[in-house]
Design a protein around this motif. Structure first.
Motif: not given
Length: 267
Positions: A193-203, A208-210, A256-259, A262-264
């Motif tokens: 889901d795009v929501e997971i991507v958006d939640a991951t970008l700040p980390h 990479v984020g750009d 990104l989902e795997r990352l 791990e963050i959670r």
């Protein structure tokens, strides 16, 4: 599905001291027990049996000297593995390709280890390929293992260990096609889901984020993605150019989902 033939054992005929094998109730004499000739004859009969070819009785030797030992499949596999262990290296360490080749050669050795490499034919390769299918791996993995086995024979031909015609004849066997084999297919990889991507970008690191927000946008082309990633960086021309494709998007999202998981775990 037809029943697979049972591999008959190599046996000793005590009264004569010769090796024998029983096939469909018939006793076939192979030569002096434990001789090179008897093992060659046994390997050929087993290969013919598994490939569904007519079995030809070996010509009995009449006191002739033992034939000069020739390269067997086991010998070929051992020599090729020694070659790849030195060839497939990166930064002084063996790559994963060595393990994959070793696994493919294990399938080749089963039931064919004593067969002369020069006598290995398309029917034998089909038997080996079916054994790979029966192991439960996917169709794409079956084709990759088969390709590695072909590379072994190609290497052996370049080293003049087997005639070049052996590899040439094996190479005409096409790979397994989707929907035309009993080998299983891999499940399609889905994006997250795009929501997971958006939640991951700040980390993510800034570089990479750009570059990632535009990956999921089909309106952007490959050049635009490369430009965005390189903005504000010195030596941008040295960056690896991103490949804008569905495959890249899917793999990026999954990473990104795997990352994110791990963050959670640690927050």
């Amino acid at each position: 599905m037809p029943r697979k033939p049972r591999v008959p054992p190599y046996c000793l005929h005590k009264p004569s001291g010769r090796a024998i094998v029983k096939v469909t109730g018939r006793i076939i004499y192979l030569g002096r027990y434990d001789s090179e000739e008897s093992h060659d004859n046994y390997a050929r009969i087993v290969a013919d049996l598994l490939a569904g070819r007519p079995i030809t009785r070996p010509t009995p030797s009449r006191g002739e000297p033992e034939p000069t030992p020739r390269l067997t499949i086991a010998d070929l596999a051992s020599r090729y593995l020694q070659h790849v262990e030195g060839y497939y290296r990166k930064e002084g360490k063996q790559t994963s390709e060595v393990h994959a080749i070793r696994r493919a050669l294990e399938f080749l050795r089963v039931n064919h280890s004593e067969l002369q490499a020069a006598a290995f034919g398309i029917g034998d390769l089909k038997v080996v390929r079916q054994a790979i299918v029966d192991s439960g791996v996917s169709r794409s993995t079956v084709n990759r293992y088969s390709s590695r086995i072909l590379r072994a024979f190609k290497w052996a031909a370049t080293e003049e260990l087997v005639p070049a015609t052996v590899h040439a004849s094996l190479a005409v066997l096409p790979g397994l096609k989707a929907g035309r084999t009993e080998a299983q297919e891999t499940a399609p990889v889905e994006s997250v889901d795009v929501e997971i991507v958006d939640a991951t970008l700040p980390h993510l690191p800034e570089v990479v984020g750009d570059g990632l927000p535009g990956v999921g946008d089909p309106a952007l082309g490959e050049g635009e993605l490369t430009r965005r990633q390189g903005d504000g960086l010195e030596g941008a021309e040295s960056l690896v150019k991103l490949r804008f494709s569905e495959r890249f998007q899917v793999r990026t999202y999954n990473a990104l989902e795997r990352l994110m998981r791990e963050i959670r775990r640690w927050t």
